[in-house]
Motif scaffolding. Sequence first.
Motif, PDB file in Angstrom:
ATOM      1  N   ASN A  32       6.830 -11.481  -3.868  1.00 42.40           N
ATOM      2  CA  ASN A  32       6.096 -11.235  -2.763  1.00 42.40           C
ATOM      3  C   ASN A  32       5.531 -10.033  -2.465  1.00 42.40           C
ATOM      4  OD1 ASN A  32       6.786 -13.896  -2.081  1.00 42.40           O
ATOM      5  ND2 ASN A  32       9.340 -13.123  -1.295  1.00 42.40           N
ATOM      6  N   VAL A  33       5.627  -9.072  -3.370  1.00 42.79           N
ATOM      7  CA  VAL A  33       4.993  -7.610  -3.190  1.00 42.79           C
ATOM      8  C   VAL A  33       3.471  -7.682  -3.150  1.00 42.79           C
ATOM      9  CG1 VAL A  33       4.545  -5.607  -4.181  1.00 42.79           C
ATOM     10  CG2 VAL A  33       6.767  -6.512  -4.529  1.00 42.79           C
ATOM     11  N   GLN A  34       2.878  -7.251  -2.209  1.00 48.15           N
ATOM     12  CA  GLN A  34       1.467  -7.196  -1.864  1.00 48.15           C
ATOM     13  C   GLN A  34       0.572  -5.877  -2.071  1.00 48.15           C
ATOM     14  OE1 GLN A  34       0.831  -9.011   1.836  1.00 48.15           O
ATOM     15  NE2 GLN A  34       1.266 -11.165   1.372  1.00 48.15           N
TER      16      GLN A  34
ATOM     17  N   ASP B  95      -2.679  -3.741  -1.268  1.00 40.47           N
ATOM     18  CA  ASP B  95      -3.773  -3.306  -0.251  1.00 40.47           C
ATOM     19  C   ASP B  95      -4.665  -2.160  -0.784  1.00 40.47           C
ATOM     20  OD1 ASP B  95      -5.660  -3.486   1.406  1.00 40.47           O
ATOM     21  OD2 ASP B  95      -4.220  -3.214   3.079  1.00 40.47           O
TER      22      ASP B  95
ATOM     23  N   CYS C 180      -3.960   2.984  -2.153  1.00 37.79           N
ATOM     24  CA  CYS C 180      -3.473   1.761  -2.150  1.00 37.79           C
ATOM     25  C   CYS C 180      -2.081   1.540  -1.459  1.00 37.79           C
ATOM     26  CB  CYS C 180      -3.322   1.108  -3.546  1.00 37.79           C
ATOM     27  SG  CYS C 180      -4.855   0.916  -4.379  1.00 37.79           S
ATOM     28  N   PHE C 181      -2.042   0.649  -0.776  1.00 40.92           N
ATOM     29  CA  PHE C 181      -0.754   0.310   0.079  1.00 40.92           C
ATOM     30  C   PHE C 181       0.008  -0.863  -0.683  1.00 40.92           C
ATOM     31  CE2 PHE C 181      -3.402   2.491   2.927  1.00 40.92           C
ATOM     32  CZ  PHE C 181      -2.640   3.447   3.609  1.00 40.92           C
ATOM     33  N   VAL C 182       1.421  -0.605  -0.855  1.00 48.49           N
ATOM     34  CA  VAL C 182       2.169  -1.485  -1.485  1.00 48.49           C
ATOM     35  C   VAL C 182       2.919  -2.289  -0.206  1.00 48.49           C
ATOM     36  CG1 VAL C 182       3.928  -2.072  -3.130  1.00 48.49           C
ATOM     37  CG2 VAL C 182       2.160  -0.279  -3.626  1.00 48.49           C
ATOM     38  N   ARG C 183       2.933  -3.443   0.107  1.00 45.19           N
ATOM     39  CA  ARG C 183       3.526  -4.010   0.958  1.00 45.19           C
ATOM     40  C   ARG C 183       4.718  -5.260   0.612  1.00 45.19           C
ATOM     41  NH1 ARG C 183       0.269  -2.602   5.209  1.00 45.19           N
ATOM     42  NH2 ARG C 183      -1.901  -2.449   4.871  1.00 45.19           N
ATOM     43  N   ASN C 184       5.797  -5.232   1.632  1.00 49.65           N
ATOM     44  CA  ASN C 184       6.839  -6.174   1.218  1.00 49.65           C
ATOM     45  C   ASN C 184       7.912  -5.549  -0.002  1.00 49.65           C
ATOM     46  OD1 ASN C 184       5.822  -7.973   3.115  1.00 49.65           O
ATOM     47  ND2 ASN C 184       4.774  -9.154   1.623  1.00 49.65           N
ATOM     48  N   LEU C 185       7.714  -4.329  -0.316  1.00 54.09           N
ATOM     49  CA  LEU C 185       8.437  -3.672  -1.220  1.00 54.09           C
ATOM     50  C   LEU C 185       9.813  -3.652  -0.804  1.00 54.09           C
ATOM     51  CD1 LEU C 185       7.720  -2.402  -4.041  1.00 54.09           C
ATOM     52  CD2 LEU C 185       7.873  -0.148  -2.811  1.00 54.09           C
TER      53      LEU C 185
END
Length: 278
Positions: A50-52, A54, A61-66
């Motif tokens: 589920n890691v995204q 951006d 870059c941004f790492v979401r749902n980490l």
Amino acid sequence: GELCTLVEVSSEAVSGRRILQVNPTALQMTPLGRSYNAYDWEPYGGDFANVQFDCTGGSSCFVRNLPPLREGRSYVLKHYSSPELSADNINARFLQKGTFGPTKSDITNFPSSPSDWLTSQFNMPITSHRAVFRSHLTHWHAESNYHTLLHTNACGEGARYRKYAFVHVDQYRDMTITVSPHNASKVILAVDGQTRTIADGPVQCGDWRGPDPDRTLSEGTYEICWNPLEGLEGRVRVKSQNPIDCDCDLFFGGVFGNPPVHFDSLHLPDLSAINLMG
């Protein structure tokens, strides 16, 4: 090319942003995502599916749902780079994917682009796998054997070939022996007037002990009185002396049983030959 990976590793293997140990067991490394040759980042599966990533902000870059770090673990960004590939290496990689494997000649003579190579392949004349296969087989006969079907078209679907001269339907037919006019050590074998093969002479009767030198068959016609065993060196029996006794197991040139189908430039079959390369 370049490869960037975001990984989770053991904190004991990390000092600041650097990995101190390269032993995979000590690192206990788990990948989260990757980017290669400046392509978009791709997440790995498993716990980090589920890691995204951006990267719309330009150079950042941004790492979401980490997920939160587990105790004793750290996130590290790793970077690998490889030297630029030569033209031959690039062409070899393409041919490795597009063919059964390139040769040095294929790589050296590769055209200026893959599209040109594809065009050259499409422009090549069509070849026949069936023709190449049949070019290594023996001459076709109109009659088949127990294990295949009778087929009257040599190149049609269902056509079959064999290596041996006599088949089961030859029982009660007449076998004719003729000494070759070109080579006295060879005999021409025919069944009901149809030449089957050129075999080694002499033709002798015998048994499990071998051929009997006192029972050599001369030129003439002999009835096949036993169902011939299909296959090379299969049993073939004829009436040798009288019309009653089925008493002669055949040997050709000292070899027991069904001889191979063989013709050469001096001895040609009486059936029309087919073009096996067509």
